[in-house]
Design a protein around this motif. Structure first.
Motif, PDB file in Angstrom:
ATOM      1  N   SER A   1      20.190 132.034 -17.565  1.00  0.00           N
ATOM      2  CA  SER A   1      19.914 132.870 -16.390  1.00  0.00           C
ATOM      3  C   SER A   1      19.495 132.036 -15.189  1.00  0.00           C
ATOM      4  N   LYS A   2      19.009 130.830 -15.427  1.00  0.00           N
ATOM      5  CA  LYS A   2      18.639 129.949 -14.311  1.00  0.00           C
ATOM      6  C   LYS A   2      19.867 129.355 -13.623  1.00  0.00           C
ATOM      7  N   ALA A   3      21.027 129.461 -14.269  1.00  0.00           N
ATOM      8  CA  ALA A   3      22.246 128.899 -13.681  1.00  0.00           C
ATOM      9  C   ALA A   3      22.809 129.840 -12.631  1.00  0.00           C
ATOM     10  N   PRO A   4      23.292 129.310 -11.525  1.00  0.00           N
ATOM     11  CA  PRO A   4      23.917 130.184 -10.523  1.00  0.00           C
ATOM     12  C   PRO A   4      25.274 130.688 -10.998  1.00  0.00           C
TER      13      PRO A   4
ATOM     14  N   THR B   1      27.489 121.993  -7.837  1.00  0.00           N
ATOM     15  CA  THR B   1      26.479 120.929  -7.841  1.00  0.00           C
ATOM     16  C   THR B   1      26.357 120.373  -9.251  1.00  0.00           C
ATOM     17  N   PRO B   2      25.866 119.126  -9.390  1.00  0.00           N
ATOM     18  CA  PRO B   2      25.641 118.583 -10.732  1.00  0.00           C
ATOM     19  C   PRO B   2      24.666 119.427 -11.546  1.00  0.00           C
ATOM     20  N   ALA B   3      23.589 119.890 -10.901  1.00  0.00           N
ATOM     21  CA  ALA B   3      22.588 120.672 -11.626  1.00  0.00           C
ATOM     22  C   ALA B   3      23.162 121.989 -12.123  1.00  0.00           C
ATOM     23  N   ALA B   4      23.982 122.636 -11.307  1.00  0.00           N
ATOM     24  CA  ALA B   4      24.592 123.901 -11.722  1.00  0.00           C
ATOM     25  C   ALA B   4      25.563 123.674 -12.875  1.00  0.00           C
TER      26      ALA B   4
ATOM     27  N   THR C   1      32.264 144.217 -36.598  1.00  0.00           N
ATOM     28  CA  THR C   1      33.304 143.273 -36.969  1.00  0.00           C
ATOM     29  C   THR C   1      34.666 143.838 -36.613  1.00  0.00           C
ATOM     30  N   GLY C   2      35.598 142.940 -36.287  1.00  0.00           N
ATOM     31  CA  GLY C   2      36.938 143.361 -35.894  1.00  0.00           C
ATOM     32  C   GLY C   2      37.100 143.572 -34.412  1.00  0.00           C
ATOM     33  N   GLU C   3      35.989 143.628 -33.667  1.00  0.00           N
ATOM     34  CA  GLU C   3      36.061 143.778 -32.216  1.00  0.00           C
ATOM     35  C   GLU C   3      36.079 142.404 -31.550  1.00  0.00           C
ATOM     36  N   PRO C   4      36.541 142.348 -30.301  1.00  0.00           N
ATOM     37  CA  PRO C   4      36.463 141.079 -29.555  1.00  0.00           C
ATOM     38  C   PRO C   4      35.014 140.728 -29.234  1.00  0.00           C
ATOM     39  N   TRP C   5      34.812 139.455 -28.896  1.00  0.00           N
ATOM     40  CA  TRP C   5      33.477 138.910 -28.654  1.00  0.00           C
ATOM     41  C   TRP C   5      33.154 138.851 -27.156  1.00  0.00           C
ATOM     42  N   SER C   6      31.850 138.835 -26.861  1.00  0.00           N
ATOM     43  CA  SER C   6      31.323 138.503 -25.536  1.00  0.00           C
ATOM     44  C   SER C   6      30.304 137.388 -25.712  1.00  0.00           C
ATOM     45  N   TYR C   7      30.145 136.568 -24.688  1.00  0.00           N
ATOM     46  CA  TYR C   7      29.162 135.493 -24.817  1.00  0.00           C
ATOM     47  C   TYR C   7      27.810 135.941 -24.291  1.00  0.00           C
ATOM     48  N   VAL C   8      26.749 135.239 -24.747  1.00  0.00           N
ATOM     49  CA  VAL C   8      25.373 135.632 -24.465  1.00  0.00           C
ATOM     50  C   VAL C   8      24.730 134.625 -23.518  1.00  0.00           C
ATOM     51  N   VAL C   9      24.315 135.082 -22.352  1.00  0.00           N
ATOM     52  CA  VAL C   9      23.518 134.248 -21.455  1.00  0.00           C
ATOM     53  C   VAL C   9      22.128 134.093 -22.072  1.00  0.00           C
ATOM     54  N   ASP C  10      21.587 132.883 -22.034  1.00  0.00           N
ATOM     55  CA  ASP C  10      20.280 132.563 -22.606  1.00  0.00           C
ATOM     56  C   ASP C  10      20.247 132.693 -24.127  1.00  0.00           C
TER      57      ASP C  10
END
Length: 694
Positions: free
Chosen positions: A147-150, A158-161, A231-240
């Motif tokens: 969540s700290k990432a823009p 930027t390198p930090a981002a 199970t069997g459904e597509p995935w989403s990724y988790v921030v943090d």
């Protein structure tokens, strides 16, 4: 508007592609050669050894046969036609390709029936899937992991981002589900960067250094938690996510094995020779039975201003260089190998890397016992006696196939299993054919027995962890592995890329992407085509157990478009019914034991976008190549993962639109207009994509 942009990009891309179509003898665009492998194919070959070829062995044998009055039948070559015209196709289907568009009757246990798609013209900027399926990205370059990432903004990098965002140029991929099936982790390699489509041109030194630091943060690996409702459904990724992690060019790695701490890997910054900053050129990989991820450091040499002064240095890069595409050598002394303090820095790359995706605080490791070369990846299987065996390809023309056998056996202790790749023996492959030399014509015409096949030997480079190569210390074998393999007479192969054992049968499948420099004098039965433009796939069967030292082999596929390359071969399956395929790169398996192949180089060799293909290995359908998906324009298909029981297929899409520029992109994959956040897509973004039933 999208249609207008697509038309403009097609016209502009066609204009751009013409002068580069035959770059590096036809496999890749010039930008790929520059950034991915430092133009290795344009310079002298790194392997100048004079290992005896099968042709020479067979010729000597035939001379002996002639003395005994025995003859040999000649082979008749089939002429190869010119390139046929192609029409842009973006839909599924279809007419005559992959079995006349008929649904594929899957073997028991499979759950992904599909109508093979028609090949897609190389100027089409679409991600194409079969009828009844759809696709969406799980995660894209620049998506925030924390969540700290823009939020990603191509105009405000930027390198930090970038250090807390998903990295660039996705390659090896795995989706590792937790026991519940509702959570898991996604692990992805980030092989290299494409500066021209990441940024507008500049000559400002300070800005170039700032961008160089972004490149450092954009490469390496990402570990990302994923979730779904059932199970069997597509995935989403988790921030943090608790396991979320970025591994970059500045992450500290530990060297393990016999070469760790040797004088060959010490530098001014690391006088112990045990701690390395970063990983480079991360290409394919593997997942171990104990749940860690392996990543192969491939074209590491291109990141250094290189001093090719010694035989050992020249064996990894044939000529000196004074600059790099990233510019790191201009401000970070460890990337200038001309510097006496860092002359050994390149010796600290080119290994198999192991990370623990479950523990973001763990120190990743580089295993010197597994040798140093341009690792495409490593894939592990447990041998009959409980030791683990890792198969590895050295991805350069006329280089070798290797395997590593652990000293210790797998156990119920994960802590002990984490040490398995630190000790063991390293082998290199020598292939022998069983056909007379005059039947291996260089055209791909089959010999009299109807197949290219033979036997092979795994030649030890180390035994009980010690060198068995005359004139080489153990440390030299493991740091200068190519030279050691030269010395024992290994067989030069047509760019060994991914090599994986089938979890169902234990047979091993080796993707040989191509070798347009293969000469008439150097053909052999395992590499039977002069100027091998389209590549081939070899099937190995270990004859003395997975950890043994002998094997049998046969060529499963001689790739190409059968309408153009008359001597293409598909394990005996009728070639008029297969999907055209060129430049096999990565392989994977589904639950029924079928082989899946992703490609890298089809646009410049057969005129179609790269894709993912299914190949049954048993029964009447053996060799029936069928195209499942096609990636967008100028992209490479990487890291296939087949969860067919879940109804899901995953691929990593690398360098989409690589032939464009920041101002004039040739692809807008994957957003093709507006992103979910409402921003206008102005640049292509390498991504991990999932395909599932519509």
């Amino acid at each position: 508007m999208h249609a207008e942009r697509t038309l403009v990009s097609i016209i502009e891309g066609f204009r751009r592609s013409l002068p580069m179509a035959d770059h590096a003898r036809g496999k890749r665009l010039a930008v790929t050669c520059q950034y991915k492998c430092a133009n290795a194919c344009l310079g002298p070959e790194c392997n100048s050894s004079h290992n005896e070829t099968f042709q020479e062995v067979a010729a000597a044998a035939l001379s002996r046969r002639a003395l005994l009055g025995l003859g040999a039948a000649g082979a008749v070559a089939v002429a190869v036609g010119g390139l046929r015209g192609q029409t842009p196709v973006s839909g599924a289907g279809s007419s005559g390709v992959g079995g006349a568009g008929a649904a594929f009757a899957r073997p028991a246990g499979g759950s992904l029936p599909f109508d093979p798609i028609a090949p897609v013209n190389r100027l089409v900027d679409e991600f194409t899937v079969p009828a009844g399926y759809t696709w969406r990205p799980i995660i894209r370059w620049g998506d925030p992991l924390f969540s700290k990432a823009p939020a990603f903004d191509v105009n405000a990098q930027t390198p930090a981002a970038q250090a807390v965002q998903f990295g660039y140029n996705s390659d090896y991929l795995d989706i590792v589900a937790d026991p519940s099936g509702k959570t898991g982790v996604l692990v992805n390699n980030h092989e290299y960067v494409n500066p021209e489509i990441m940024f507008p041109p500049t000559t400002d030194a300070a800005e170039l250094q700032r961008r160089g630091d972004i490149y450092k943060a954009a490469q390496g690996m990402s570990v990302v938690e994923i979730t779904r409702r059932r199970t069997g459904e597509p995935w989403s990724y988790v921030v943090d996510g608790k396991r979320n992690r970025r591994i970059t060019v500045e992450t500290v790695f530990e060297l393990t094995g016999p070469a760790a701490g040797s004088d060959l890997v010490k530098t001014a910054a690391d006088p112990e020779g045990r701690w390395v900053h970063g990983t480079l050129g991360n290409c394919a990989g593997g997942t171990t039975p104990w749940g860690t991820i392996l990543s192969g450091e491939e074209n590491f040499n291109g990141y250094f201003a290189w001093a090719a002064d010694t035989a050992a240095q020249k064996r990894y890069q044939s000529s000196s260089s004074t600059s790099t595409s990233t510019g790191w050598d201009k401000y970070d002394p460890r990337f200038d190998a001309h510097n006496a303090d860092y002359v050994n820095e390149p010796n600290r790359f080119g290994y198999i890397v192991e990370i623990d995706p479950q523990d973001p605080t763990s120190t990743p490791r580089k295993h010197t016992a597994m040798g140093r070369f341009k690792h495409e990846g490593a894939n592990v299987i447990v041998a009959e006696d409980g030791r683990v065996v890792a198969y590895m390809g050295d991805d350069e023309r006329n280089d070798y196939l290797y395997k590593f056998v652990s000293k210790n056996r797998i156990s119920g202790s994960r802590k002990k299993n984490l040490q398995l790749l630190s000790e063991g023996d390293l082998y290199v492959a020598k292939f022998s054919g069983n056909s007379p030399a005059n039947q291996i014509t260089g055209t791909g015409a089959l010999p009299a027995d109807g197949k290219f096949d033979g036997s092979g030997t795994w030649i030890p480079l180390t035994r009980n962890g010690e060198s068995v190569v005359p004139g080489f210390t153990t440390e030299q074998v493991l740091v200068y592995t190519r030279l050691a393999a030269d010395a024992v007479g290994a067989t030069k192969m047509d760019r060994p890329e991914d090599v994986e054992p089938s979890p169902k049968t234990g047979k091993v499948y080796l993707a040989l992407t191509n070798n347009s420099a293969r000469s008439v004098a150097s053909i052999d039965e395992a590499n039977p085509i002069t100027g091998n433009r389209y590549g081939h796939v070899v099937e190995l069967t270990e004859t003395a157990g997975q950890a043994g030292t002998t094997f049998g082999w046969s060529i499963l596929l001689l790739c190409g478009d059968p309408a153009v390359f008359g001597n293409s071969y598909f394990a005996g399956f009728p070639k008029e019914l297969v999907s055209p395929i060129s430049c096999p790169d990565n392989v994977a398996f589904d639950s029924a034991g079928n082989l899946w192949i992703s490609t890298d180089g089809a646009p410049s060799t057969i005129g179609y976008n790269d894709g993912l293909f299914l190949v049954p290995l048993e029964g009447a359908e053996r060799g029936h190549v069928q195209q499942f998906l096609s990636v967008p324009r100028e992209a490479e298909t990487c890291g296939p993962v087949i969860h067919d029981k879940d109804g899901l297929v995953f691929v990593a899409v690398q360098h989409p639109g690589e032939g464009g520029t920041f101002a004039a992109p040739t692809s807008l994959f994957p957003d093709y207009g507006s992103t979910a956040a409402g921003a206008v897509a102005t640049a292509p973004r390498p991504s991990v994509v999932q395909v599932y039933r519509a």
